[in-house]
Scaffold this motif. Structure first.
Motif, PDB file in Angstrom:
ATOM      1  N   ASP A 176      -7.305  -0.937  -2.326  1.00 39.39           N
ATOM      2  CA  ASP A 176      -8.763  -0.889  -2.466  1.00 39.39           C
ATOM      3  C   ASP A 176      -9.109  -1.266  -3.907  1.00 39.39           C
ATOM      4  O   ASP A 176      -9.107  -0.427  -4.804  1.00 39.39           O
ATOM      5  N   SER A 185      -3.587  -5.348  -0.142  1.00 37.07           N
ATOM      6  CA  SER A 185      -3.427  -4.112   0.620  1.00 37.07           C
ATOM      7  C   SER A 185      -4.108  -2.913  -0.030  1.00 37.07           C
ATOM      8  O   SER A 185      -4.228  -1.852   0.584  1.00 37.07           O
ATOM      9  N   ILE A 187      -7.672   5.306  -6.812  1.00 38.91           N
ATOM     10  CA  ILE A 187      -8.122   3.917  -6.818  1.00 38.91           C
ATOM     11  C   ILE A 187      -8.217   3.450  -8.274  1.00 38.91           C
ATOM     12  O   ILE A 187      -8.782   4.158  -9.116  1.00 38.91           O
ATOM     13  N   GLU A 214     -11.953  -3.178  -4.656  1.00 33.46           N
ATOM     14  CA  GLU A 214     -13.322  -3.713  -4.611  1.00 33.46           C
ATOM     15  C   GLU A 214     -14.075  -3.502  -5.924  1.00 33.46           C
ATOM     16  O   GLU A 214     -14.849  -4.358  -6.350  1.00 33.46           O
ATOM     17  N   ALA A 228       0.821  -1.213   0.000  1.00 34.85           N
ATOM     18  CA  ALA A 228       0.000   0.000   0.000  1.00 34.85           C
ATOM     19  C   ALA A 228       0.854   1.261   0.000  1.00 34.85           C
ATOM     20  O   ALA A 228       0.485   2.282  -0.589  1.00 34.85           O
TER      21      ALA A 228
END
Length: 268
Positions: free
Chosen positions: A107, A105, A84, A109, A76
């Motif tokens: 994002d 680590s 993102i 989604e 990260a």
């Protein structure tokens, strides 16, 4: 006496009129210069593409409202302050390309993960619904962006164990009017040499895993991208000779621009 007075008054009025005319011309010229300056300041940027080197084979591309991660590694921390991603491209199964700890680590989604079959088989099941599997020679539209999978593999007998033909992908990504090529781990294979209309080429060169600086330059001189970005040039003996690469390319074709980005900020 009266006529003399009128004569002087007429001359005075004429002089004042000339001064006003000159003032108007000066004001008009100044306004035209300001308008030209304003027009120049509103010119559109040459490109909507932003290229952010992270490390080695890892990069971030920002194009308009889209963000693409290439082979994310480094955890990260390496992506602090980055947007993102809408798309994540992974070229191969090795840890400097497919790094599951880094993926976990981030994002991701709502991100699409574009990968070859070999990578898909090694990723945890939690990513399955996000996968877009693309293999050599295939072209797919992902989030409105055309992505083509280009073969990447070794040619030298002593290096065949590193990258099998058909396992990993290089990628050609079309962003607006520009075509970007990321080589992944490869030597100067026929499929690279046959590329057409590449605007920006990111070409690897590190031993013993991929190819020599000379081979990379020779391939570039054949498929002639408008710009070439040497990347992925850390090998078992340190960093490859990028100055020699640039000189070889420029000697062979001065129209090809060699762009050097900082892929190894912690190394000299």
């Amino acid at each position: 006496m009266k006529s003399h007075t009128l004569f002087l008054l007429g001359i005075s009025l004429f002089i004042i009129s000339c001064k006003d005319t000159k003032k108007e011309e000066t004001t008009t010229n100044t306004e035209n210069q300001e308008t030209a300056s304003t027009d120049k300041s509103t010119e559109k940027p040459i490109s909507d593409l932003k290229i952010i080197p992270i490390t080695h084979a890892t990069a971030v591309l920002e194009y308009k409202e889209k963000t693409i991660y290439i082979d994310p590694t480094g955890g990260a921390k390496a992506f602090k302050n980055q947007k993102i991603p809408d798309i994540v491209l992974i070229t191969d199964i090795h840890g400097d390309h497919m790094n599951i700890e880094t993926l976990d680590s981030l994002d991701l989604e709502k991100s699409k993960l574009v990968v070859p079959q070999a990578v898909a088989e090694r990723l945890p099941a939690r990513y399955t619904k996000q996968l877009v599997i693309i293999n050599n020679g295939e072209v797919k539209d992902v989030e409105g962006i055309s992505i083509e999978a280009i073969p990447m593999y070794n040619l030298r007998e002593e290096a065949l164990k590193f990258h099998d033909k058909g396992r990993g992908n290089g990628y050609v990504i079309t962003l607006g009017n520009e075509r970007l090529y990321f080589s992944g781990d490869t030597e100067d294979i026929p499929e690279m040499r046959a590329l057409k209309n590449i605007d920006k080429a990111f070409v690897c060169m590190n031993l013993p895993y991929t190819m020599t600086v000379e081979s990379a330059a020779d391939a570039v001189l054949e498929f002639k991208p408008k710009q070439v970005y040497p990347y992925h040039y850390r090998g078992s003996n340190g960093l490859s000779n990028i100055i020699k690469f640039r000189e070889t390319v420029n000697k062979g074709d001065s129209k090809i621009e060699v762009v050097q980005l900082n892929w190894y900020p912690t190394m000299k």
